[in-house]
Write an enzyme that holds these catalytic residues in place. Structure first.
Site, short mmCIF file in Angstrom:
data_model
loop_
_atom_site.label_atom_id
_atom_site.label_comp_id
_atom_site.label_asym_id
_atom_site.label_seq_id
_atom_site.Cartn_x
_atom_site.Cartn_y
_atom_site.Cartn_z
N ALA A 49 0.85 -1.20 0.00
CA ALA A 49 0.00 0.00 0.00
C ALA A 49 0.88 1.24 0.00
CB ALA A 49 -0.88 -0.01 1.24
N GLY A 62 0.64 -4.98 1.33
CA GLY A 62 -0.54 -5.12 0.48
C GLY A 62 -0.26 -5.88 -0.80
N GLU A 106 -0.54 -9.37 0.09
CA GLU A 106 -1.96 -9.64 0.37
C GLU A 106 -2.72 -9.84 -0.94
OE1 GLU A 106 -2.30 -6.07 3.05
OE2 GLU A 106 -3.36 -7.53 4.27
N GLU A 141 3.85 -4.96 7.98
CA GLU A 141 2.96 -3.92 8.53
C GLU A 141 3.21 -3.64 10.00
OE1 GLU A 141 2.12 -6.10 6.26
OE2 GLU A 141 0.58 -5.33 4.91
C1 3H9 Z 1 0.32 -2.04 3.60
O1 3H9 Z 1 0.62 -2.57 2.57
C2 3H9 Z 1 -1.03 -1.94 4.24
C3 3H9 Z 1 -1.98 -3.02 3.94
O2 3H9 Z 1 -1.77 -4.14 4.73
C4 3H9 Z 1 -3.40 -2.58 4.18
C5 3H9 Z 1 -3.86 -1.36 3.52
C6 3H9 Z 1 -5.31 -1.17 3.63
N1 3H9 Z 1 4.52 3.54 0.25
O3 3H9 Z 1 13.16 1.82 1.04
P1 3H9 Z 1 13.59 2.49 -0.23
C7 3H9 Z 1 9.30 4.99 -0.85
S1 3H9 Z 1 1.39 -1.16 4.50
C8 3H9 Z 1 4.98 4.74 -0.10
O4 3H9 Z 1 14.75 3.40 -0.17
P2 3H9 Z 1 14.52 0.02 -1.35
C9 3H9 Z 1 10.35 5.40 0.15
O5 3H9 Z 1 9.84 6.33 1.07
C10 3H9 Z 1 2.84 -1.13 3.54
N2 3H9 Z 1 6.29 4.99 -0.34
O6 3H9 Z 1 13.82 1.43 -1.41
C11 3H9 Z 1 11.40 5.98 -0.75
O7 3H9 Z 1 10.95 7.28 -1.12
P3 3H9 Z 1 11.98 8.44 -1.42
C12 3H9 Z 1 3.61 -2.32 3.82
C13 3H9 Z 1 7.13 3.96 -0.21
O8 3H9 Z 1 14.65 -0.42 -2.75
C14 3H9 Z 1 11.34 5.10 -2.00
O9 3H9 Z 1 10.04 4.51 -1.95
N3 3H9 Z 1 4.84 -2.20 3.10
C15 3H9 Z 1 6.71 2.69 0.15
O10 3H9 Z 1 15.72 0.05 -0.45
C16 3H9 Z 1 12.38 4.00 -2.02
O11 3H9 Z 1 12.33 3.27 -0.80
C17 3H9 Z 1 5.99 -1.87 3.70
O12 3H9 Z 1 6.06 -1.65 4.89
C18 3H9 Z 1 5.33 2.49 0.38
N4 3H9 Z 1 4.83 1.28 0.71
O13 3H9 Z 1 13.47 -0.95 -0.59
C19 3H9 Z 1 7.18 -1.85 2.80
N5 3H9 Z 1 7.78 1.87 0.20
O14 3H9 Z 1 12.81 7.99 -2.57
C20 3H9 Z 1 7.90 -0.55 2.92
C21 3H9 Z 1 8.83 2.61 -0.13
O15 3H9 Z 1 11.11 9.64 -1.65
N6 3H9 Z 1 8.98 -0.43 1.97
N7 3H9 Z 1 8.46 3.89 -0.37
O16 3H9 Z 1 12.79 8.56 -0.15
C22 3H9 Z 1 10.13 -1.13 2.05
O17 3H9 Z 1 10.33 -1.94 2.93
C23 3H9 Z 1 11.18 -0.81 1.04
O18 3H9 Z 1 10.90 0.45 0.50
C24 3H9 Z 1 11.26 -1.83 -0.13
C25 3H9 Z 1 12.25 -1.26 -1.19
C26 3H9 Z 1 11.80 -3.17 0.42
C27 3H9 Z 1 9.92 -2.05 -0.76
#
Ligand code: 3H9
Length: 703
Positions: free
Chosen positions: A63, A104, A107, A127
């Site tokens: 998400a 998500g 999911e 999450e």
């Molecule tokens: C969810 O899914 C909720 C659901 O269960 C229910 C909903 C109803 N959203 O980490 P990076 C941005 S909750 C928005 O350096 P990497 C991040 O801020 C979500 N932005 O890259 C950064 O921005 P900027 C559950 C996001 O390659 C840029 O992307 N998901 C999101 O080292 C690059 O990020 C998580 O908790 C996001 N979801 O790693 C996963 N994710 O360039 C969270 C990233 O402006 N994300 N950004 O600074 C991660 O763990 C890592 O970003 C990921 C990539 C492994 C995906």
């Protein structure tokens, strides 16, 4: 259709590709695009199945976190709606996963009828780390695929696993070395040709029926997680949702998950944890450094000094696969350093945290070296000798003579002026601070200190090396103690004043522990070794104004030979083999004597006063550092405190925490403290200004 989705066909299969860089997050437009594409596939009789995949280096990061608590997050179709429609889709839908599929995104994949992943794909539901539960069916579908116990580990632990493990658990159907989209299309064609209703995860009952016979697993899990989950709400909420998956029909479980998600996403803890997530990423953005700034590849490194810090830093390089020389001036020092390193690795092997092979690989990357010859062909040198300016200048003078042009010359100093160190070279642009925290091979924080002359290329290389070493790098400016240790000063000082005024070390430590730190200031001092602070205070004694309040207790404890945990006595006593602090009446008497000597009438001190006296002054100083420009942004200070000193992540770091209280209130209390206790607690100009204008650090930073 939105250009955040690409849509094509492969024979009779509709191929939907997420194209929302950088992480293909499911923003409102992406969700609408996927639904529209599915509807198109539904309407087209020539198409028999769908495949969903992601463009770029990963499937999706889930998400869009920036949409939480905003109207866009709820815009139809919201993620749960899209996921329900995907599972209900009458034609088979196959997820083709690569890189990362988390939150998500996983999911949605679990609601697809089949899942194929490229080898090495990372899958997970992180999450919980954002203070929420998976809110789009993840807590209900995961136990149906892998059973409640594995679901607890994955959802409460929040740690992603590799595709190979996911296959073993039953989370996915296939792992392929070949092109994952080709494999998914082939599978989609095959299941479509076989006919019959698609396989729906929500209808799989075997695992949850079996788990219903073992209700004790949830209580056992709660006990097991208690220590790690201290103070946190979302891990417990995750357990409740998985319990609901086992005990309730799917639709009821889903409704329970939804309610829980909504409660969590609006909670103060979740907001703080989301702040922490973005703060960590923001800290990598530094004025003057762009993604085009040239960096020097670091193929070989050297560390000067084989003490505790030097040994730990050497291990950081070896752990990252970088050949490293550790340099000492005498053989016995070098032998001691290698023994420390070997002993630390062997400890990890004994505890099962590292394989013998991995240890051997790391040891083979480390070359013990006498004298400076080894620095001639390295790309980076980290000096980690003791804090003596003339010694450091001498070393940097030598490095300047021997090191290759363009090599990065870094110092691990925690107190000395990097500009002065750089002045002993003819290449101050190559000099930078790399301030590790002890134990360097464990602690994630790395202060990257930018000197006046440090070039953008040097800084960019230092930032990149931080990432390679898996550290959380934060760029700071030159100042006594930089940001981390500089801000530690008022925290320690006020805790010492509080005990002189009537509190006890154990009361202060309890209040700080209950706030969420792993331990309070007195236990921290004992762990670090009291001689460290003693040496710093002795060095600063000459410049301390006579009129400034100073607590002599810590010095006296140290001068009794009580150096903390390592001597089994410091602020507390420690029994042989134990790290549990035991209050010592001798220290209590000593503190009371110090109060009497200074004419301080001891009084009852409330827990609230302790919290405020320990934490507001450091927020105040943080504001001062923002004014000075030593810290770039309030969120950098938050990252430093979370990773350097265990400030509870669910409080978001000191500056975020202060914003939640309101800077008007923080300032009012600081002003009162200033009037009672004098100039050490004077509110800084930035805190005063923001309080008067009714603004927050967050507002200031967004300017
Ligand atoms: C969810 O899914 C909720 C659901 O269960 C229910 C909903 C109803 N959203 O980490 P990076 C941005 S909750 C928005 O350096 P990497 C991040 O801020 C979500 N932005 O890259 C950064 O921005 P900027 C559950 C996001 O390659 C840029 O992307 N998901 C999101 O080292 C690059 O990020 C998580 O908790 C996001 N979801 O790693 C996963 N994710 O360039 C969270 C990233 O402006 N994300 N950004 O600074 C991660 O763990 C890592 O970003 C990921 C990539 C492994 C995906």
């Amino acid at each position: 259709m939105t250009d955040l989705i690409q849509y094509t066909t492969r024979g009779a299969v509709g191929l939907i590709t997420l194209a929302n860089p950088p992480v293909n997050a499911f923003s409102a437009a992406v969700r609408a695009g996927v639904l529209e594409a599915l509807e198109g596939i539904m309407a087209d009789d020539a198409l028999t199945a769908a495949v969903i995949t992601g463009s770029g280096k990963l499937f999706s990061g889930g998400a869009d976190i920036r949409e939480f608590n905003t109207p866009a997050g709820m815009q139809s179709p919201n993620l749960p709606e899209l996921i329900e429609k995907t599972e209900a889709f009458p034609k088979p839908v196959v997820a083709a996963l690569h890189g990362t599929a988390v939150g998500g995104a996983l999911e949605l994949s679990m609601a697809c009828h089949y899942r194929v992943a490229a080898a090495g794909t990372r899958l997970g539901l992180p999450e919980v780390t954002l203070g929420i539960v998976p809110g789009a069916g993840g807590t209900q579908r995961m136990p149906r695929l892998v059973g409640a116990e594995a679901a607890l580990d994955l959802i409460v632990g929040g740690r992603p696993i590799k595709a190979e493990e996911a296959l073993e658990l039953g989370l996915i159907d296939e792992v392929v070395e070949s092109d994952v989209v080709d494999a998914a299309v082939a599978l989609a064609e095959k299941v479509a040709a076989e006919g019959g209703p698609p396989r729906r995860t929500s209808e799989l009952e075997d695992r949850v029926t079996a788990d219903r016979e073992r209700p004790e697993i949830f209580e056992e899990y709660r006990k097991k997680m208690a220590r790690k989950a201290r103070g946190l709400e979302s891990p417990y909420a995750c357990v409740e949702c998985i319990e609901a998956a086992v005990n309730k029909p799917f639709a009821e479980g889903l409704a329970f998950e939804r309610e829980t998600f909504v409660r969590c996403v609006e909670s103060a803890q979740s907001k703080a944890l989301q702040h922490a997530f973005f703060a960590e990423r923001e800290s990598g953005k530094v004025p003057g450094v762009t993604k085009d700034t040239a960096t020097r590849p670091i193929e070989r490194a050297a560390v000067i000094g084989g003490g505790t810090m030097g040994a730990g830093i050497t291990m950081c390089f070896a752990n990252a696969g970088i050949p490293v020389s550790i340099i000492e001036v005498a053989q016995d020092g070098l032998d001691r350093a290698m023994k420390t390193i070997e002993g630390t690795y062997a400890g990890s092997v004994n505890r099962g945290r590292m394989s013998q092979d991995a240890m051997d690989a790391c040891m083979s990357l480390i070359t013990p070296s006498l004298g400076y010859d080894a620095v001639a062909d390295v790309d980076l040198v980290v000096e980690a000798v003791f804090e003596d300016m003339s010694l450091k200048k001498e070393i940097f003078g030598k490095l300047d003579e021997i090191c290759a042009e363009g090599a990065i010359l870094a110092t691990n100093t925690s107190t000395l002026d990097i500009n002065e160190i750089a002045s002993s070279t003819a290449r101050p642009e190559s000099v930078v601070g790399l301030h590790f925290f002890s134990p360097a091979n464990v602690m994630r924080l790395l202060e990257i200190v930018r000197g006046e002359a440090t070039s953008p290329e040097t800084l960019a290389t230092a930032m990149r090396i931080g990432k390679t070493l898996r550290k959380q790098g934060v760029v700071v400016g030159v100042r006594n103690g930089f940001v981390a240790n500089g801000m530690m000063l008022p925290y320690i000082r006020e805790s010492e004043f509080l005990v002189e005024e009537g509190a006890t070390p154990e009361q202060v430590d309890r209040v700080i522990f209950e706030f969420g730190f792993p331990m309070g200031p007195f236990q921290t001092m004992d762990m670090a070794g009291l001689d460290v602070g003693w040496r710093i205070r002795q060095a600063a004694a000459a410049t301390r104004p006579e009129s400034e309040r100073y607590s002599p207790v810590a010095d006296r404890i140290c001068e009794m030979g009580r150096m903390g945990l390592k001597t089994k006595a410091g602020w507390y006593l420690y029994e042989e083999g134990s790290r549990t602090p035991v209050p010592d009446p001798e220290i209590a008497a000593m503190i009371e004597a110090a109060s009497a000597e200074q004419g301080i009438e001891r009084r009852e001190i409330s827990d609230q006063e302790i919290l405020v006296r320990c934490l507001y002054p450091l927020v105040n100083l943080g504001a001062g550092m923002l004014e000075e420009g030593v810290a770039l942004r309030p969120s950098d200070i938050d990252v430093i405190w979370m990773h350097g000193f265990g400030f509870p992540r669910y409080q978001g770091g000191p500056m975020f925490w202060a914003d939640q209280i309101g800077l008007g209130e923080v300032h009012r209390v600081m002003q009162e403290l200033y009037e009672q206790h004098g100039e050490l607690l004077q509110p800084t100009a930035l805190l005063t200004q923001l309080a008067q204008e009714g603004r927050s650090f967050g507002d200031w930073s967004a300017e």
